[in-house]
Design a protein around this motif. Sequence first.
Motif, PDB file in Angstrom:
ATOM      1  N   GLN A   1       0.833  -1.191   0.000  1.00  0.00           N
ATOM      2  CA  GLN A   1       0.000   0.000   0.000  1.00  0.00           C
ATOM      3  C   GLN A   1       0.869   1.244   0.000  1.00  0.00           C
ATOM      4  N   VAL A   2       0.543   2.180  -0.880  1.00  0.00           N
ATOM      5  CA  VAL A   2       1.302   3.420  -1.041  1.00  0.00           C
ATOM      6  C   VAL A   2       0.329   4.587  -0.892  1.00  0.00           C
ATOM      7  N   ILE A   3       0.785   5.666  -0.262  1.00  0.00           N
ATOM      8  CA  ILE A   3      -0.040   6.871  -0.168  1.00  0.00           C
ATOM      9  C   ILE A   3       0.710   8.017  -0.843  1.00  0.00           C
ATOM     10  N   HIS A   4       0.191   8.473  -1.983  1.00  0.00           N
ATOM     11  CA  HIS A   4       0.792   9.547  -2.778  1.00  0.00           C
ATOM     12  C   HIS A   4      -0.310  10.391  -3.404  1.00  0.00           C
ATOM     13  N   ARG A   5       0.101  11.477  -4.046  1.00  0.00           N
ATOM     14  CA  ARG A   5      -0.834  12.428  -4.628  1.00  0.00           C
ATOM     15  C   ARG A   5      -0.992  12.174  -6.131  1.00  0.00           C
ATOM     16  N   ILE A   6      -2.233  12.326  -6.635  1.00  0.00           N
ATOM     17  CA  ILE A   6      -2.492  12.212  -8.075  1.00  0.00           C
ATOM     18  C   ILE A   6      -1.996  13.492  -8.743  1.00  0.00           C
ATOM     19  N   ILE A   7      -1.146  13.330  -9.761  1.00  0.00           N
ATOM     20  CA  ILE A   7      -0.645  14.504 -10.493  1.00  0.00           C
ATOM     21  C   ILE A   7      -1.049  14.471 -11.969  1.00  0.00           C
ATOM     22  N   GLY A   8      -1.724  13.415 -12.378  1.00  0.00           N
ATOM     23  CA  GLY A   8      -2.158  13.319 -13.776  1.00  0.00           C
ATOM     24  C   GLY A   8      -2.818  11.974 -14.040  1.00  0.00           C
ATOM     25  N   GLY A   9      -3.008  11.703 -15.338  1.00  0.00           N
ATOM     26  CA  GLY A   9      -3.594  10.435 -15.740  1.00  0.00           C
ATOM     27  C   GLY A   9      -5.107  10.445 -15.704  1.00  0.00           C
ATOM     28  N   ASP A  10      -5.672   9.268 -15.905  1.00  0.00           N
ATOM     29  CA  ASP A  10      -7.118   9.115 -15.915  1.00  0.00           C
ATOM     30  C   ASP A  10      -7.487   7.704 -15.463  1.00  0.00           C
ATOM     31  N   PRO A  11      -8.767   7.490 -15.174  1.00  0.00           N
ATOM     32  CA  PRO A  11      -9.176   6.168 -14.674  1.00  0.00           C
ATOM     33  C   PRO A  11      -8.931   5.020 -15.663  1.00  0.00           C
ATOM     34  N   GLN A  12      -9.075   5.275 -16.953  1.00  0.00           N
ATOM     35  CA  GLN A  12      -8.929   4.205 -17.936  1.00  0.00           C
ATOM     36  C   GLN A  12      -7.487   3.737 -18.091  1.00  0.00           C
ATOM     37  N   HIS A  13      -6.536   4.656 -18.150  1.00  0.00           N
ATOM     38  CA  HIS A  13      -5.127   4.318 -18.375  1.00  0.00           C
ATOM     39  C   HIS A  13      -4.316   4.263 -17.083  1.00  0.00           C
ATOM     40  N   GLY A  14      -4.919   4.685 -15.980  1.00  0.00           N
ATOM     41  CA  GLY A  14      -4.237   4.720 -14.696  1.00  0.00           C
ATOM     42  C   GLY A  14      -3.807   6.133 -14.345  1.00  0.00           C
ATOM     43  N   PHE A  15      -3.778   6.417 -13.067  1.00  0.00           N
ATOM     44  CA  PHE A  15      -3.394   7.743 -12.598  1.00  0.00           C
ATOM     45  C   PHE A  15      -1.883   7.833 -12.443  1.00  0.00           C
ATOM     46  N   VAL A  16      -1.351   9.024 -12.702  1.00  0.00           N
ATOM     47  CA  VAL A  16       0.059   9.296 -12.443  1.00  0.00           C
ATOM     48  C   VAL A  16       0.110   9.825 -11.012  1.00  0.00           C
ATOM     49  N   VAL A  17       0.888   9.171 -10.164  1.00  0.00           N
ATOM     50  CA  VAL A  17       0.970   9.551  -8.755  1.00  0.00           C
ATOM     51  C   VAL A  17       2.422   9.813  -8.370  1.00  0.00           C
ATOM     52  N   GLN A  18       2.584  10.673  -7.368  1.00  0.00           N
ATOM     53  CA  GLN A  18       3.927  11.041  -6.931  1.00  0.00           C
ATOM     54  C   GLN A  18       3.880  11.488  -5.479  1.00  0.00           C
ATOM     55  N   GLY A  19       4.913  11.152  -4.736  1.00  0.00           N
ATOM     56  CA  GLY A  19       5.048  11.640  -3.371  1.00  0.00           C
ATOM     57  C   GLY A  19       5.384  13.122  -3.385  1.00  0.00           C
ATOM     58  N   ASP A  20       4.905  13.864  -2.403  1.00  0.00           N
ATOM     59  CA  ASP A  20       5.150  15.306  -2.342  1.00  0.00           C
ATOM     60  C   ASP A  20       6.640  15.624  -2.221  1.00  0.00           C
ATOM     61  N   ASN A  21       7.432  14.710  -1.687  1.00  0.00           N
ATOM     62  CA  ASN A  21       8.857  14.921  -1.477  1.00  0.00           C
ATOM     63  C   ASN A  21       9.700  14.192  -2.536  1.00  0.00           C
ATOM     64  N   ARG A  22       9.105  13.854  -3.656  1.00  0.00           N
ATOM     65  CA  ARG A  22       9.810  13.150  -4.736  1.00  0.00           C
ATOM     66  C   ARG A  22       9.915  14.047  -5.961  1.00  0.00           C
ATOM     67  N   THR A  23      10.951  13.789  -6.754  1.00  0.00           N
ATOM     68  CA  THR A  23      11.145  14.581  -7.972  1.00  0.00           C
ATOM     69  C   THR A  23      10.573  13.887  -9.202  1.00  0.00           C
ATOM     70  N   ALA A  24      10.247  12.622  -9.098  1.00  0.00           N
ATOM     71  CA  ALA A  24       9.710  11.873 -10.237  1.00  0.00           C
ATOM     72  C   ALA A  24       8.455  11.111  -9.805  1.00  0.00           C
ATOM     73  N   PRO A  25       7.541  10.883 -10.738  1.00  0.00           N
ATOM     74  CA  PRO A  25       6.332  10.124 -10.400  1.00  0.00           C
ATOM     75  C   PRO A  25       6.643   8.642 -10.172  1.00  0.00           C
ATOM     76  N   ASP A  26       5.695   7.964  -9.546  1.00  0.00           N
ATOM     77  CA  ASP A  26       5.828   6.526  -9.317  1.00  0.00           C
ATOM     78  C   ASP A  26       5.801   5.787 -10.655  1.00  0.00           C
ATOM     79  N   THR A  27       6.388   4.610 -10.662  1.00  0.00           N
ATOM     80  CA  THR A  27       6.375   3.793 -11.887  1.00  0.00           C
ATOM     81  C   THR A  27       5.014   3.124 -12.079  1.00  0.00           C
ATOM     82  N   TRP A  28       4.239   3.019 -11.013  1.00  0.00           N
ATOM     83  CA  TRP A  28       2.931   2.372 -11.097  1.00  0.00           C
ATOM     84  C   TRP A  28       1.875   3.375 -11.520  1.00  0.00           C
TER      85      TRP A  28
END
Length: 175
Positions: free
Chosen positions: A86-113
Motif C-alpha cells: 500500500q502506497v499513499i501519494h498524490r495524483i498529479i495526472g492520468g485518468d481512470p482508464q489508463h491509470g493515474f500518475v501519482v507522486q510523493g510530495d517529497n519526490r522529484t519523479a512520479p511513481d512507476t505504477w
Amino acid sequence: MKRKRLKQISEIGSVLLVIVACIGWAMFLRPQSLGGRAGYVLVSGQSMEPRYHTGDLVLVERQSSYHVGQLIAYHVPKGDPMAGAQVIHRIIGGDPQHGFVVQGDNRTAPDTWRPKPTDIVGAKALRMPGAVVAIQFLRSPLLLGILAASFVFVYLLIGREPKDDDPLSVAPPLA
C-alpha cells in the motif's frame, strides 16, 4: 424515588450513546474489509514530507471518482514484485482508464505504477499526526493491565447493589 428515576435516565442515555456511536462507526469508520468505505494507512518513509511523516495515520475513504491533487492510498498493481503493498501519494495526472500518475510530495519523479480505480483504497479524509504512539499503547500489555485493574477497582469500590434476600450483600454487623 428521585434517585431511581435518575438511574433509569442515565441507563437509557448510556444505551442511546452506545447506539449512536455504533451507527457512526458503521457509517464512517467501518473498514473496507468489513464492508465499509474506510481504509487506514500508516505513513512510512519520507516521500510525503513535509506534511506527512512516519507514524501518521491517514483515514482514507473510497470515492466514486478521483481527480488531480487528491491524496490517495493504493495497492501496487498485480504483476509487480511489490504487488499488494500500500502506497499513499498524490495524483498529479492520468485518468481512470489508463491509470493515474501519482507522486510523493517529497519526490522529484512520479511513481512507476499507474493505479486504476480498482487499485485505489481511497482518498484522504482525515490525518492523525503521530498516531502510531497511540496504536502502540493500545496494543501494549501495560494498557491491558491498567484496564483490568480499573475494572477490579470499580467493582470493589461500587460493588453490587445490596439485596435483602442475598446473604453476600448483607453488611456485617459493626463491632
